[in-house]
Design an enzyme around this catalytic site. Structure first.
Site, PDB file in Angstrom:
ATOM      1  N   ASN A 107     -18.537  37.594  12.426  1.00 37.59           N
ATOM      2  CA  ASN A 107     -17.737  36.384  12.301  1.00 37.59           C
ATOM      3  C   ASN A 107     -18.572  35.288  11.648  1.00 37.59           C
ATOM      4  O   ASN A 107     -19.748  35.497  11.336  1.00 37.59           O
ATOM      5  CB  ASN A 107     -17.203  35.950  13.668  1.00 37.59           C
ATOM      6  CG  ASN A 107     -18.344  35.732  14.642  1.00 37.59           C
ATOM      7  OD1 ASN A 107     -19.147  34.843  14.464  1.00 37.59           O
ATOM      8  ND2 ASN A 107     -18.432  36.591  15.660  1.00 37.59           N
ATOM      9  N   ASP A 113     -15.454  40.775  20.116  1.00 38.60           N
ATOM     10  CA  ASP A 113     -14.721  41.326  21.250  1.00 38.60           C
ATOM     11  C   ASP A 113     -14.599  42.851  21.150  1.00 38.60           C
ATOM     12  O   ASP A 113     -14.425  43.527  22.152  1.00 38.60           O
ATOM     13  CB  ASP A 113     -13.321  40.699  21.330  1.00 38.60           C
ATOM     14  CG  ASP A 113     -13.400  39.245  21.793  1.00 38.60           C
ATOM     15  OD1 ASP A 113     -14.294  38.946  22.610  1.00 38.60           O
ATOM     16  OD2 ASP A 113     -12.588  38.427  21.335  1.00 38.60           O
TER      17      ASP A 113
HETATM   18  N1  CTP Z   1     -17.886  35.614  25.274  1.00 37.15           N
HETATM   19  C1  CTP Z   1     -18.834  36.562  25.651  1.00 37.15           C
HETATM   20  N2  CTP Z   1     -18.635  37.886  25.391  1.00 37.15           N
HETATM   21  C2  CTP Z   1     -17.520  38.288  24.745  1.00 37.15           C
HETATM   22  C3  CTP Z   1     -16.543  37.332  24.345  1.00 37.15           C
HETATM   23  C4  CTP Z   1     -16.757  36.005  24.618  1.00 37.15           C
HETATM   24  O1  CTP Z   1     -19.876  36.180  26.225  1.00 37.15           O
HETATM   25  N3  CTP Z   1     -17.357  39.578  24.490  1.00 37.15           N
HETATM   26  C5  CTP Z   1     -18.096  34.198  25.621  1.00 37.15           C
HETATM   27  C6  CTP Z   1     -18.355  33.285  24.447  1.00 37.15           C
HETATM   28  O2  CTP Z   1     -19.760  33.128  24.248  1.00 37.15           O
HETATM   29  C7  CTP Z   1     -17.723  31.965  24.906  1.00 37.15           C
HETATM   30  C8  CTP Z   1     -16.591  32.406  25.818  1.00 37.15           C
HETATM   31  O3  CTP Z   1     -16.895  33.747  26.200  1.00 37.15           O
HETATM   32  O4  CTP Z   1     -18.626  31.208  25.691  1.00 37.15           O
HETATM   33  C9  CTP Z   1     -15.222  32.353  25.198  1.00 37.15           C
HETATM   34  O5  CTP Z   1     -15.231  33.053  23.981  1.00 37.15           O
HETATM   35  P1  CTP Z   1     -13.970  33.035  23.010  1.00 37.15           P
HETATM   36  O6  CTP Z   1     -14.284  33.895  21.817  1.00 37.15           O
HETATM   37  O7  CTP Z   1     -13.485  31.627  22.797  1.00 37.15           O
HETATM   38  O8  CTP Z   1     -12.858  33.698  23.885  1.00 37.15           O
HETATM   39  P2  CTP Z   1     -12.580  35.168  24.326  1.00 37.15           P
HETATM   40  O9  CTP Z   1     -13.025  35.307  25.744  1.00 37.15           O
HETATM   41  O10 CTP Z   1     -13.173  36.146  23.348  1.00 37.15           O
HETATM   42  O11 CTP Z   1     -10.988  35.171  24.289  1.00 37.15           O
HETATM   43  P3  CTP Z   1     -10.014  35.086  22.996  1.00 37.15           P
HETATM   44  O12 CTP Z   1     -10.667  35.925  21.921  1.00 37.15           O
HETATM   45  O13 CTP Z   1      -8.751  35.660  23.509  1.00 37.15           O
HETATM   46  O14 CTP Z   1      -9.888  33.631  22.631  1.00 37.15           O
END
Ligand code: CTP
Length: 423
Positions: free
Chosen positions: A205, A281
């Site tokens: 990303n 993710d």
């Molecule tokens: N995060 C993490 N590990 C993952 C995904 C997210 O540690 N696999 C952490 C990120 O560092 C951030 C928080 O979770 O502090 C939220 O990440 P974000 O990408 O905004 O959300 P997601 O939990 O991935 O949910 P979505 O993609 O549905 O917005």
């Protein structure tokens, strides 16, 4: 901390002026010497008599006020103050200060003083977000003026957004010098992860790692031990970190974070975990060991089979044993403010966090940019009292966030102190 401080409290015209009476009362209660100065339009919202009763001193409203000039005079009044606090600071007042205009006593004092100036802005959310106001605020920040808030939420005009004046107790917290907590260790994740498709290609990303690196740098400069676990970035690692570990994939970040946390377990330190990384993710289920050949894939559609990565933050913040003392997440959202706040609040609860920092993706902030603007939500106040930090360089935002983290860690103690001082 405020005992015997000489505070010049400026009130400008805005509905939030009703909260300034409580602010004034709390400052006096904390042992500060408060001198109130009101603008003409402030007096349409609240009377000088209210502040006179709270401070036991006349309130000044005009440059050539007979009583003021026969006493210390407006130049001496500016010199007397240890600092000036304007709450509420209207859009008009912000603009006047940014341009050095002096139509009244309050703005004159701000031009005369060499003491620090704090502003607690309060205005309609459109006015706050207007480029003109943001430019004025940026100008004042460059000159060293400290901006407290504003908060985000329902406004007196019925709109929703950033512009609400912070609550009096939050303003007082913002006036306190940062406390150094020698018993803390910060563990920070930053940057993107890369999930291989084959030996030459990956899924990733646009995260640059700048926000996480800025937090690590500012904390290390302030003397805190910091462990930074980061993905591939093109930044130099800040100086004086306890450790910096570069990983590539989300799985490696997960393992590295847990190894670092386990190594800190017996050190009897308060662990603050800040998850800034943009973790992938999903990962490709079976990355190819050889470079995938176009001739084999084409002409059919290319499909990558992916499986979920571990959620690093949730795995840390939901631990039953050895959970860090304070866990902070970031939420990157593309939706408009009220939905973005709802998503952030959901992540705050689902991931069992103490604080979440909402980053709304815009062209000139967040990913890859040097500037950022964020909204902060806390576990103990949820969506009710978000704090908005307006667009500023990421180092500046990092300093403000660190202050908010310490304030929140101390907030229960402080609230108890106020409760005790009431009795
Ligand atoms: N995060 C993490 N590990 C993952 C995904 C997210 O540690 N696999 C952490 C990120 O560092 C951030 C928080 O979770 O502090 C939220 O990440 P974000 O990408 O905004 O959300 P997601 O939990 O991935 O949910 P979505 O993609 O549905 O917005």
């Amino acid at each position: 901390m405020l005992k015997n401080k000489k505070i010049l409290l400026g009130i400008t015209g805005g509905i939030a002026a009703y909260k300034s009476a409580e602010l004034c009362r709390l400052l006096v209660k904390a042992g500060a010497h408060v001198q109130v100065v009101m603008t003409h339009s402030a007096q349409a919202f609240i009377t000088p008599l209210t502040f006179q009763a709270l401070t036991h001193k006349p309130v000044y409203t005009q440059v050539l006020d007979g009583e003021l000039e026969s006493g210390m005079g407006h130049i001496d009044l500016a010199r007397w103050a240890d600092f000036i606090l304007i709450a509420p600071a209207s859009a008009h007042c912000v603009a006047q200060l940014a341009h050095g205009l002096v139509p009244d006593l309050l703005t004159t004092l701000c031009l005369v003083t060499t003491a620090p100036i704090y502003l607690a802005p309060a205005m309609n959310q459109q006015m706050w977000q207007h480029e003109a106001t943001q430019e004025n605020i940026a100008k004042l920040v460059t000159r060293g003026v400290k901006i407290l808030g504003p908060g985000v939420g329902e406004q007196a005009c019925g709109e929703f957004g950033p512009g609400r004046m912070l609550e009096p107790a939050e303003i007082i917290q913002g006036l306190m010098p940062p406390e150094i907590h020698h018993d803390m260790h910060f563990v920070i994740t930053a940057g993107p992860t890369q999930e291989p498709i084959d030996p030459v290609r990956y899924i990733s990303n646009r995260s640059s790692g700048k926000m996480g690196f800025a937090l690590a740098e500012v904390l290390a400069e302030q003397g805190y031990p910091v462990s930074l676990i980061h993905g591939p970035v093109s930044l130099s690692v800040p100086k004086n970190l306890t450790r910096a570990i570069q990983i590539t994939t989300a799985q490696e970040m997960y393992e590295s974070v847990h190894t670092v946390l386990a190594s800190l377990e017996n050190q009897h330190k308060k662990i603050i975990f800040i998850s800034v990384a943009a973790v992938s993710d999903f990962k490709v289920k079976s990355p190819s060991l050889e470079k995938r050949k176009k001739s084999v894939e084409l002409p059919s559609l290319l499909t990558l089979e992916c499986e979920p990565n571990p959620d690093v933050l949730a795995s840390v913040s939901s631990k039953l044993r050895g959970r860090p003392d304070y866990c902070i997440g970031f939420a990157l959202e593309t939706a408009e403010m009220s939905s973005a706040l709802a998503y952030a609040e959901k992540k705050l609860a689902q991931k069992n966090l103490d604080m979440i920092i909402l980053n709304q993706l815009q062209a000139d902030i967040a990913f890859e940019q040097d500037n950022n603007a964020v909204t902060v939500l806390f576990k103990h106040t949820g969506k009710q009292k978000p704090i908005y930090l307006s667009k500023a360089p990421k180092t500046q935002i990092a300093k403000q966030l660190i202050k908010l983290i310490f304030n929140d860690i101390n907030v229960t103690k402080t609230e108890n102190d106020y409760a005790k001082s009431e009795t």
